[in-house]
Design a protein around this motif. Structure first.
Motif, PDB file in Angstrom:
ATOM      1  N   PHE A   1       3.293   0.440  -6.515  1.00 22.89           N
ATOM      2  CA  PHE A   1       1.963   0.599  -5.940  1.00 22.89           C
ATOM      3  C   PHE A   1       1.374  -0.787  -5.689  1.00 22.89           C
ATOM      4  O   PHE A   1       1.690  -1.742  -6.406  1.00 22.89           O
ATOM      5  CB  PHE A   1       1.044   1.378  -6.889  1.00 22.89           C
ATOM      6  N   LEU A   2       0.518  -0.885  -4.699  1.00 22.86           N
ATOM      7  CA  LEU A   2      -0.164  -2.134  -4.386  1.00 22.86           C
ATOM      8  C   LEU A   2      -1.665  -1.916  -4.497  1.00 22.86           C
ATOM      9  O   LEU A   2      -2.183  -0.881  -4.059  1.00 22.86           O
ATOM     10  CB  LEU A   2       0.175  -2.601  -2.966  1.00 22.86           C
ATOM     11  N   THR A   3      -2.378  -2.880  -5.067  1.00 21.89           N
ATOM     12  CA  THR A   3      -3.835  -2.819  -5.124  1.00 21.89           C
ATOM     13  C   THR A   3      -4.404  -4.151  -4.647  1.00 21.89           C
ATOM     14  O   THR A   3      -3.742  -5.188  -4.716  1.00 21.89           O
ATOM     15  CB  THR A   3      -4.346  -2.522  -6.547  1.00 21.89           C
ATOM     16  N   GLY A   4      -5.649  -4.115  -4.178  1.00 19.43           N
ATOM     17  CA  GLY A   4      -6.278  -5.336  -3.709  1.00 19.43           C
ATOM     18  C   GLY A   4      -7.779  -5.203  -3.655  1.00 19.43           C
ATOM     19  O   GLY A   4      -8.322  -4.103  -3.503  1.00 19.43           O
ATOM     20  N   THR A   5      -8.438  -6.337  -3.780  1.00 19.94           N
ATOM     21  CA  THR A   5      -9.893  -6.419  -3.777  1.00 19.94           C
ATOM     22  C   THR A   5     -10.361  -7.169  -2.541  1.00 19.94           C
ATOM     23  O   THR A   5      -9.907  -8.293  -2.286  1.00 19.94           O
ATOM     24  CB  THR A   5     -10.390  -7.170  -5.017  1.00 19.94           C
ATOM     25  N   SER A   6     -11.276  -6.589  -1.753  1.00 16.97           N
ATOM     26  CA  SER A   6     -11.856  -7.249  -0.586  1.00 16.97           C
ATOM     27  C   SER A   6     -10.739  -7.694   0.364  1.00 16.97           C
ATOM     28  O   SER A   6      -9.966  -6.863   0.847  1.00 16.97           O
ATOM     29  CB  SER A   6     -12.746  -8.406  -1.029  1.00 16.97           C
ATOM     30  N   SER A   7     -10.586  -8.983   0.619  1.00 15.14           N
ATOM     31  CA  SER A   7      -9.499  -9.443   1.478  1.00 15.14           C
ATOM     32  C   SER A   7      -8.141  -9.143   0.862  1.00 15.14           C
ATOM     33  O   SER A   7      -7.132  -8.976   1.571  1.00 15.14           O
ATOM     34  CB  SER A   7      -9.628 -10.943   1.742  1.00 15.14           C
ATOM     35  N   GLY A   8      -8.073  -9.058  -0.473  1.00 15.35           N
ATOM     36  CA  GLY A   8      -6.833  -8.683  -1.131  1.00 15.35           C
ATOM     37  C   GLY A   8      -6.402  -7.267  -0.798  1.00 15.35           C
ATOM     38  O   GLY A   8      -5.207  -6.945  -0.843  1.00 15.35           O
ATOM     39  N   ALA A   9      -7.369  -6.405  -0.443  1.00 17.81           N
ATOM     40  CA  ALA A   9      -7.015  -5.061   0.006  1.00 17.81           C
ATOM     41  C   ALA A   9      -6.258  -5.135   1.327  1.00 17.81           C
ATOM     42  O   ALA A   9      -5.298  -4.386   1.556  1.00 17.81           O
ATOM     43  CB  ALA A   9      -8.269  -4.209   0.152  1.00 17.81           C
ATOM     44  N   ASN A  10      -6.698  -6.035   2.217  1.00 23.95           N
ATOM     45  CA  ASN A  10      -5.941  -6.255   3.451  1.00 23.95           C
ATOM     46  C   ASN A  10      -4.513  -6.661   3.141  1.00 23.95           C
ATOM     47  O   ASN A  10      -3.552  -6.150   3.735  1.00 23.95           O
ATOM     48  CB  ASN A  10      -6.595  -7.351   4.298  1.00 23.95           C
ATOM     49  N   LEU A  11      -4.373  -7.603   2.196  1.00 25.61           N
ATOM     50  CA  LEU A  11      -3.039  -8.102   1.865  1.00 25.61           C
ATOM     51  C   LEU A  11      -2.178  -6.995   1.254  1.00 25.61           C
ATOM     52  O   LEU A  11      -0.969  -6.949   1.496  1.00 25.61           O
ATOM     53  CB  LEU A  11      -3.161  -9.291   0.919  1.00 25.61           C
ATOM     54  N   ALA A  12      -2.788  -6.100   0.496  1.00 22.75           N
ATOM     55  CA  ALA A  12      -2.040  -4.968  -0.051  1.00 22.75           C
ATOM     56  C   ALA A  12      -1.517  -4.082   1.074  1.00 22.75           C
ATOM     57  O   ALA A  12      -0.356  -3.649   1.053  1.00 22.75           O
ATOM     58  CB  ALA A  12      -2.926  -4.170  -1.003  1.00 22.75           C
ATOM     59  N   VAL A  13      -2.353  -3.807   2.069  1.00 28.60           N
ATOM     60  CA  VAL A  13      -1.915  -2.955   3.185  1.00 28.60           C
ATOM     61  C   VAL A  13      -0.854  -3.676   4.014  1.00 28.60           C
ATOM     62  O   VAL A  13       0.158  -3.078   4.408  1.00 28.60           O
ATOM     63  CB  VAL A  13      -3.116  -2.542   4.054  1.00 28.60           C
ATOM     64  N   TRP A  14      -1.054  -4.961   4.287  1.00 23.51           N
ATOM     65  CA  TRP A  14      -0.027  -5.708   5.034  1.00 23.51           C
ATOM     66  C   TRP A  14       1.294  -5.714   4.278  1.00 23.51           C
ATOM     67  O   TRP A  14       2.360  -5.560   4.888  1.00 23.51           O
ATOM     68  CB  TRP A  14      -0.493  -7.141   5.278  1.00 23.51           C
ATOM     69  N   SER A  15       1.234  -5.886   2.967  1.00 23.76           N
ATOM     70  CA  SER A  15       2.464  -5.909   2.174  1.00 23.76           C
ATOM     71  C   SER A  15       3.167  -4.557   2.223  1.00 23.76           C
ATOM     72  O   SER A  15       4.400  -4.489   2.249  1.00 23.76           O
ATOM     73  CB  SER A  15       2.146  -6.304   0.731  1.00 23.76           C
ATOM     74  N   ALA A  16       2.385  -3.479   2.242  1.00 20.85           N
ATOM     75  CA  ALA A  16       2.990  -2.153   2.390  1.00 20.85           C
ATOM     76  C   ALA A  16       3.637  -2.004   3.758  1.00 20.85           C
ATOM     77  O   ALA A  16       4.707  -1.392   3.887  1.00 20.85           O
ATOM     78  CB  ALA A  16       1.934  -1.072   2.177  1.00 20.85           C
ATOM     79  N   LEU A  17       3.010  -2.568   4.786  1.00 20.93           N
ATOM     80  CA  LEU A  17       3.608  -2.524   6.126  1.00 20.93           C
ATOM     81  C   LEU A  17       4.879  -3.369   6.198  1.00 20.93           C
ATOM     82  O   LEU A  17       5.808  -3.041   6.941  1.00 20.93           O
ATOM     83  CB  LEU A  17       2.595  -2.995   7.169  1.00 20.93           C
ATOM     84  N   ILE A  18       4.918  -4.466   5.441  1.00 22.31           N
ATOM     85  CA  ILE A  18       6.155  -5.251   5.362  1.00 22.31           C
ATOM     86  C   ILE A  18       7.255  -4.423   4.698  1.00 22.31           C
ATOM     87  O   ILE A  18       8.408  -4.413   5.145  1.00 22.31           O
ATOM     88  CB  ILE A  18       5.922  -6.555   4.580  1.00 22.31           C
ATOM     89  N   ALA A  19       6.908  -3.735   3.618  1.00 26.88           N
ATOM     90  CA  ALA A  19       7.904  -2.981   2.858  1.00 26.88           C
ATOM     91  C   ALA A  19       8.340  -1.703   3.556  1.00 26.88           C
ATOM     92  O   ALA A  19       9.518  -1.340   3.515  1.00 26.88           O
ATOM     93  CB  ALA A  19       7.353  -2.652   1.467  1.00 26.88           C
ATOM     94  N   ASN A  20       7.396  -1.004   4.198  1.00 27.52           N
ATOM     95  CA  ASN A  20       7.681   0.336   4.717  1.00 27.52           C
ATOM     96  C   ASN A  20       7.822   0.398   6.224  1.00 27.52           C
ATOM     97  O   ASN A  20       8.371   1.373   6.749  1.00 27.52           O
ATOM     98  CB  ASN A  20       6.558   1.298   4.321  1.00 27.52           C
ATOM     99  N   GLY A  21       7.288  -0.583   6.939  1.00 26.08           N
ATOM    100  CA  GLY A  21       7.231  -0.502   8.388  1.00 26.08           C
ATOM    101  C   GLY A  21       8.253  -1.384   9.079  1.00 26.08           C
ATOM    102  O   GLY A  21       9.174  -1.933   8.465  1.00 26.08           O
ATOM    103  N   THR A  22       8.058  -1.547  10.386  1.00 27.94           N
ATOM    104  CA  THR A  22       8.975  -2.361  11.188  1.00 27.94           C
ATOM    105  C   THR A  22       8.256  -3.413  12.019  1.00 27.94           C
ATOM    106  O   THR A  22       8.782  -4.510  12.217  1.00 27.94           O
ATOM    107  CB  THR A  22       9.805  -1.469  12.135  1.00 27.94           C
TER     108      THR A  22
END
Length: 283
Positions: free
Chosen positions: A112-133
């Motif tokens: 799981f990924l968690t993030g605060t404020s701009s860290g939330a963006n980084l959590a979503v980007w990291s999920a896109l790195i892991a799961n997306g193309t």
């Protein structure tokens, strides 16, 4: 709090002597493993902050039964460090975690990924790195050897390119000159990245006194359009005092913060056990 936790702080995930390339690890005592993994990214609008501000939050999350990795990363300067480098740091950290998670009794099949404020963006980007193309292709990054099965976002800022981002100065630093309309910026912009349906379930929290509450609301709408399972928790602060931006992570001792973490953990547990959720993240 420390009595129930194991800890290993200031671990370098890149051996270059930089504190920005270190992370902390917290994992509970007395809970049989393997433990699910929670990777946390601090806030600071990409221009400030470090992992020390998130240590109490991460320790409390670890006591809920997670091996928590509190990740630091470089901050932007508009020249040598932009969002490209920050996402690269996060990806490098994920690789380190994949290689060392068993040292902490953790299972990288449950990330799981968690993030605060701009860290939330980084959590979503990291999920896109892991799961997306699209994002790993745009940044020329190799995805980590695991998939993300849930994300927790505390007061994310989400919009990075248009005029609604109130921290206007940040927009001049997060991209190099000439990159703001290019393919990297488009892939990082959630509203122009059509790979969002690769995201796992997302938990979002905010409050009526969060000056960026509209960001969470708009991102939730975008998740709905892309059919990404999500849950939004918005606190009415009229009878509870002022809950500032990112309160759930920056003030984890507050009763509302405890409720937000409890709801997020419950949502993560559902992601582990619900067939509809797990099917989205199977390889």
């Amino acid at each position: 709090m420390s009595e129930g936790l194991n800890r290993n702080e200031d671990c370098p995930y890149i051996e270059d002597g930089s504190n920005s390339h270190c992370l902390d690890v917290y994992w509970p005592r007395g809970i049989p493993g393997p433990l699910p993994v929670a990777i946390h990214f601090h806030g600071g609008a990409f221009i400030a902050g470090d992992r020390t501000k998130s240590r109490e939050y991460c320790q409390l999350l670890a006591l809920r039964g997670f091996a928590v990795f509190n990740v630091d990363f470089r901050i932007v300067d508009g020249r040598t460090v932009t969002l490209r480098e920050i996402v690269t740091d996060a990806t490098d950290a994920m690789y380190w975690i994949a290689a060392h998670c068993t040292d902490y009794g953790a299972d990288c099949r449950k990330v799981f990924l968690t993030g605060t404020s701009s860290g939330a963006n980084l959590a979503v980007w990291s999920a896109l790195i892991a799961n997306g193309t699209r994002l790993p292709a745009a940044l020329e990054l190799k995805p980590p050897p695991f998939r993300v099965i849930g994300i927790g976002c505390h007061s994310g800022i989400f919009q990075i390119r248009d005029g609604t981002l109130r921290m206007w100065a940040v927009r001049h630093l997060i991209f190099r000159p000439g990159e703001r309309q290019g393919p990297v910026a488009q892939a990082l912009d959630f509203w122009s990245n059509h790979d969002l349906n690769s995201l796992p379930p997302v938990f979002l929290d905010t409050s009526d006194d969060d000056f960026m509450q509209n960001m969470t609301d708009r991102f939730a709408e975008l998740l709905t359009v892309n059919r990404v399972p999500h849950r939004v928790m918005t606190f009415d602060t009229s009878s509870h005092g002022k809950l500032v931006h990112a309160f759930a992570a920056t003030h984890p001792e507050l009763p509302e913060s405890v409720r937000a973490m409890s709801a997020m953990v419950l949502y993560f547990r559902e992601a582990l056990s619900h067939p509809a959720f797990s099917a989205r993240t199977s390889s």
